[in-house]
Design an enzyme around this catalytic site. Structure first.
Site: not given
Ligand SMILES: Cc1cc2nc3c(=O)[nH]c(=O)nc-3n(C[C@H](O)[C@H](O)[C@H](O)COP(=O)(O)OP(=O)(O)OC[C@H]3O[C@@H](n4cnc5c(N)ncnc54)[C@H](O)[C@@H]3O)c2cc1C
Length: 549
Positions: A31, A61, A64-65, A131, A232, A253, A299, A360, A395, A400
């Site tokens: 999610s 997500t 993300a800041q 950035e 996972d 990071h 980075r 990161h 990246r 992202s």
């Molecule tokens: C602190 C921080 C700051 C960041 N800042 C930025 C930014 O400013 N700009 C930018 O572009 N990117 C940023 N990033 C990176 C970016 O946030 C992520 O790469 C991107 O949001 C990933 O989105 P996603 O939907 O692929 O994964 P996620 O947002 O990580 O979502 C993954 C989901 O899968 C679920 N999940 C995992 N395993 C299982 C399982 N076994 N069963 C069921 N559910 C599961 C998790 O609970 C979660 O809900 C940042 C990341 C972090 C950690």
């Protein structure tokens, strides 16, 4: 020696016909921005279940800041944004993918605004941050440094109003079901085996499955990622035999708040974008000594410079100096970071902020095209769990979330259409799977997790070398014999540990094989970039064998 990571197709014994079944057209796992955006799109074509292992808001997500990189004036900035993306990517980016993704970004930004996400503006014009690796400001942000939270609130709100879309919280995906279980050209993904604290084990049968399970930061002791990022999705995908790629490419990071005993919280690159300086313990500003873009160099360069400076000065950290920005401006522009600092009695207007790099962003993942198609029929992937070629070997900051939204939507559309075209019955054969009982000693899982994270940080971190990587591989293999042979645990933490070990083993294997330095992958014993290695590594499991191409 048997390699435990190759033996297991499913983590637990089960007979599918004895488990409760839920049927849907499309199953989305995760999610974050990618999963929710994909689910909204897929629901235009049929019934969708979106499942997530904790609360809906637990994701990378959400944290993300800095923001979302968008060529807001696409006609003038697209080429430059693509050029910055390629320059950061160490010759491994797929230019067509970068161009396509970034060209679509303004439309997705507009869509978010229409769905109620309020981005920060000045006199009606979007505020644009800058950035590392970006030659100009093009990062849009919301609520100062809470962009991820604002985007997720908007997306989840939209998802809740979307007909055909159900969200299952606290539902852990254990394994992807394929028919037949072992990969082959005829195998197809037909759903997932799940575990829920109230309903227990269930099978969700789906015509198509989207894996949007995010990253792997928790594999490293120092990480900016929240506890859900245990890889996972990568491990369960590996068990199916689907092709994975670029797993050695973990981005570190440069700046997380470094206070002993506290979890690492990110200090966004946007802080350096606003003019913060990196200084050593003597107050010397060191980044101009390392790169012409100084604090805004890519980075990998900033992270290695910090390690170098810390080692030379015998310190465990360096410092961010934001005092020139002014306390009031800083608190207004970065309210979350300001709060995090003040929790530790650091006044950014007066004090230096201690920082150090941390794991990161997982650049590698399931090999996927721009519609999220993987090498396994019926299985799609998007977001951080996928590897489309946008990021290459490094990246570009804030690309992202853009990717998660653009390719998340495409992936949802494609998976939704394929599910709609398949109007047959759910015909997959039953699965009867038995894990051999093992009498080996039970190791303490908390100890294993900590030891794994520690060794990944020391030996498979920012600086790597052949002997250390080989040793790490051996140790992870040894632990695997004692952890991968068990099946039922008191909570999903046991399966997470198994997934962490599996993914750590894959990351280390690929890091050892890549005998060069490129992007985020730095080999002390091979410090040069080698043109022979201007290629991706693809890794997959066949029945009990590892194949690396
Ligand atoms: C602190 C921080 C700051 C960041 N800042 C930025 C930014 O400013 N700009 C930018 O572009 N990117 C940023 N990033 C990176 C970016 O946030 C992520 O790469 C991107 O949001 C990933 O989105 P996603 O939907 O692929 O994964 P996620 O947002 O990580 O979502 C993954 C989901 O899968 C679920 N999940 C995992 N395993 C299982 C399982 N076994 N069963 C069921 N559910 C599961 C998790 O609970 C979660 O809900 C940042 C990341 C972090 C950690």
């Amino acid at each position: 020696m048997d390699i435990p990571y190759l033996q297991r197709r499913y983590l637990v014994s089960f007979a599918s016909r004895r488990l409760p079944h839920i049927f849907t057209d499309v199953l989305v796992i995760g999610s974050g921005a990618a999963g929710v955006r994909a689910a909204i799109e897929a629901a235009r074509h049929g019934e969708v279940i979106l499942m997530t292992k904790h609360a809906q808001t637990e994701s990378n997500t959400w944290h993300a800041q800095g923001g979302m990189a968008v060529p807001t004036d696409a006609a003038r900035d697209l080429d430059a944004h693509v050029a910055d993306t390629l320059a950061a990517g160490g010759e491994l980016c797929d230019e067509a993918v970068a161009r396509d993704c970034l060209a679509a970004a303004p439309r997705h930004l507009q869509e978010l605004r229409e769905w109620g996400v309020t981005f920060d503006t000045d006199d009606g014009e979007l505020q644009l941050g800058r950035e590392g690796g970006h030659h100009k400001p093009r990062i849009v942000h919301a609520d100062g440094d809470s962009t991820g939270r604002a985007i997720m609130l908007g997306l989840l709100d939209r998802a809740r109003q979307t007909p055909n879309l159900k969200i299952f919280d606290e539902c852990f995906a254990l394994d992807l079901l394929t028919d037949p279980p072992e990969a082959g050209s005829d195998a197809r993904c037909v759903g997932a085996l799940t575990d829920h604290p109230r309903f227990g084990m269930q099978i969700i049968r789906a015509r198509t499955v989207i894996l949007a399970s995010g990253g792997a930061g928790v594999l490293w002791r120092e990480t900016s990622n929240p506890p859900v990022a245990t890889a996972d999705g990568i491990a369960m995908a590996f068990r199916t035999g689907v092709a994975l790629t670029d797993l050695e490419m973990m981005q570190f990071h440069p700046t997380t708040l470094y206070v002993a005993g506290a979890s690492r919280s990110l200090i966004s690159e946007a802080v350096r974008g606003e003019g913060a300086k990196l200084v050593d313990r003597n107050g010397h500003r060191f980044m101009p000594d390392y790169h012409e873009m100084a604090e805004l160099a890519p980075r990998d360069i900033v992270s290695r410079a910090i390690l170098d400076v810390a080692a030379r000065s015998g310190s465990s950290r360096v410092y961010l100096d934001v005092r020139d920005l002014g306390a009031e401006f800083f608190a207004g522009r970065f309210p979350g970071i300001d709060r995090a600092c003040r929790e530790f009695d650091i006044d950014p207007g007066e004090d230096l902020i201690p920082v150090f790099p941390a794991a990161h962003y997982m650049i590698g993942g399931l090999r996927a095209d721009m519609e999220g198609r993987t090498s396994l029929s019926g299985l799609f992937a998007c977001g951080e769990a996928a590897c489309t070629g946008l990021h290459g070997a490094n990246r570009l900051a804030s690309n992202s979330i853009t990717e998660a939204l653009v390719f998340g939507a495409r992936c949802g559309d494609r998976a939704g259409r394929e599910a709609a075209d398949d109007d047959g019955k759910f015909t997959a054969r039953d699965v009867d799977w038995t894990v051999q009982r093992s009498d080996r000693t039970e190791l303490d899982l908390a100890d294993i997790r900590n030891s794994l994270r520690s060794i990944m940080w020391r030996n498979v971190g920012i600086l790597r070398s052949g002997p250390r990587l080989a040793e790490t591989l051996e140790i992870i293999q040894f632990w695997g014999r004692y952890v991968l042979d068990k099946e039922f645990f008191s909570d999903p933490g046991g399966w997470e540990a198994q997934n962490m070990l599996t993914t750590a083993w894959l990351v280390t294997e690929l890091a050892l094989r890549r005998t060069e330095t490129r992007g985020v992958h730095f080999r002390e014993d091979f410090p040069q970039t080698d043109p022979i290695w201007k290629r991706h590594q693809i890794i997959r499991r066949t029945a009990h064998q590892l194949v690396v191409e």
